[in-house]
Design a protein around this motif. Sequence first.
Motif, PDB file in Angstrom:
ATOM      1  N   ASP A  34       0.809  -1.202   0.078  1.00  0.00           N
ATOM      2  CA  ASP A  34      -0.004   0.016  -0.110  1.00  0.00           C
ATOM      3  C   ASP A  34       0.839   1.266  -0.155  1.00  0.00           C
ATOM      4  O   ASP A  34       1.634   1.426   0.910  1.00  0.00           O
ATOM      5  CB  ASP A  34      -0.974  -0.116   1.251  1.00  0.00           C
ATOM      6  N   PRO A  35       0.652   2.147  -0.921  1.00  0.00           N
ATOM      7  CA  PRO A  35       1.478   3.245  -1.182  1.00  0.00           C
ATOM      8  C   PRO A  35       0.977   4.441  -0.171  1.00  0.00           C
ATOM      9  O   PRO A  35       1.872   5.530  -0.058  1.00  0.00           O
ATOM     10  CB  PRO A  35       1.392   3.691  -2.626  1.00  0.00           C
ATOM     11  N   SER A  36       0.210   4.253   0.456  1.00  0.00           N
ATOM     12  CA  SER A  36      -0.639   5.460   1.310  1.00  0.00           C
ATOM     13  C   SER A  36       0.331   5.751   2.448  1.00  0.00           C
ATOM     14  O   SER A  36       1.235   4.805   2.924  1.00  0.00           O
ATOM     15  CB  SER A  36      -1.975   5.227   1.632  1.00  0.00           C
ATOM     16  N   PRO A  37       0.524   7.065   2.838  1.00  0.00           N
ATOM     17  CA  PRO A  37       1.174   7.296   4.170  1.00  0.00           C
ATOM     18  C   PRO A  37       1.134   6.429   5.115  1.00  0.00           C
ATOM     19  O   PRO A  37      -0.024   5.972   5.517  1.00  0.00           O
ATOM     20  CB  PRO A  37       1.417   8.810   4.345  1.00  0.00           C
ATOM     21  N   MET A  38       2.095   6.210   6.106  1.00  0.00           N
ATOM     22  CA  MET A  38       1.842   5.525   7.231  1.00  0.00           C
ATOM     23  C   MET A  38       1.328   6.140   8.371  1.00  0.00           C
ATOM     24  O   MET A  38       1.338   7.330   8.244  1.00  0.00           O
ATOM     25  CB  MET A  38       3.400   5.111   7.745  1.00  0.00           C
ATOM     26  N   VAL A  39       0.429   5.672   9.194  1.00  0.00           N
ATOM     27  CA  VAL A  39      -0.312   6.405  10.239  1.00  0.00           C
ATOM     28  C   VAL A  39       0.376   5.824  11.615  1.00  0.00           C
ATOM     29  O   VAL A  39       0.610   4.708  11.683  1.00  0.00           O
ATOM     30  CB  VAL A  39      -1.801   5.767  10.445  1.00  0.00           C
ATOM     31  N   PRO A  40       0.932   6.820  12.473  1.00  0.00           N
ATOM     32  CA  PRO A  40       1.519   6.601  13.731  1.00  0.00           C
ATOM     33  C   PRO A  40       0.405   5.856  14.553  1.00  0.00           C
ATOM     34  O   PRO A  40      -0.637   5.905  14.452  1.00  0.00           O
ATOM     35  CB  PRO A  40       1.808   8.074  14.169  1.00  0.00           C
ATOM     36  N   HIS A  41       0.971   4.948  15.266  1.00  0.00           N
ATOM     37  CA  HIS A  41       0.338   3.871  16.303  1.00  0.00           C
ATOM     38  C   HIS A  41      -0.793   4.767  17.028  1.00  0.00           C
ATOM     39  O   HIS A  41      -1.865   4.433  17.136  1.00  0.00           O
ATOM     40  CB  HIS A  41       1.497   3.349  16.938  1.00  0.00           C
TER      41      HIS A  41
END
Length: 120
Positions: free
Chosen positions: A99-106
Amino acid sequence: MKTQTIAPDVLARLADAGSEFSVSAASAPKGWVIYVHDQVGDRALLDIEGRAAAVFDALLAVELRLQELGVHSFAVDAERGELAYDEWLKAEVQQAIDDPSPMVPHEEAMRRIRAAIKTK
């Protein structure tokens, strides 16, 4: 190798005649498939139109269809189900990795999950 099939009316006749056979439900990518095991071999139950193997969305649907056909017991093929689950899980993980979408912080992900739970 093409899977052998059996029409619902043929299964009903086998059940009515008290023929020697067994039935199992196996997990498939989009649901459950019914297999009839007898001297002919292992055959997938056809759908109502008789064109392809019937796929059921739940084991309850399998049970109800088999009861309609006069079959009152069946086995659940756990090994096939586990393999299908493993394949599904691996595909889900790979999709997330790709998935190329930006990572979401925990912490942000947890905040979103808690908010979603509160609204239910």
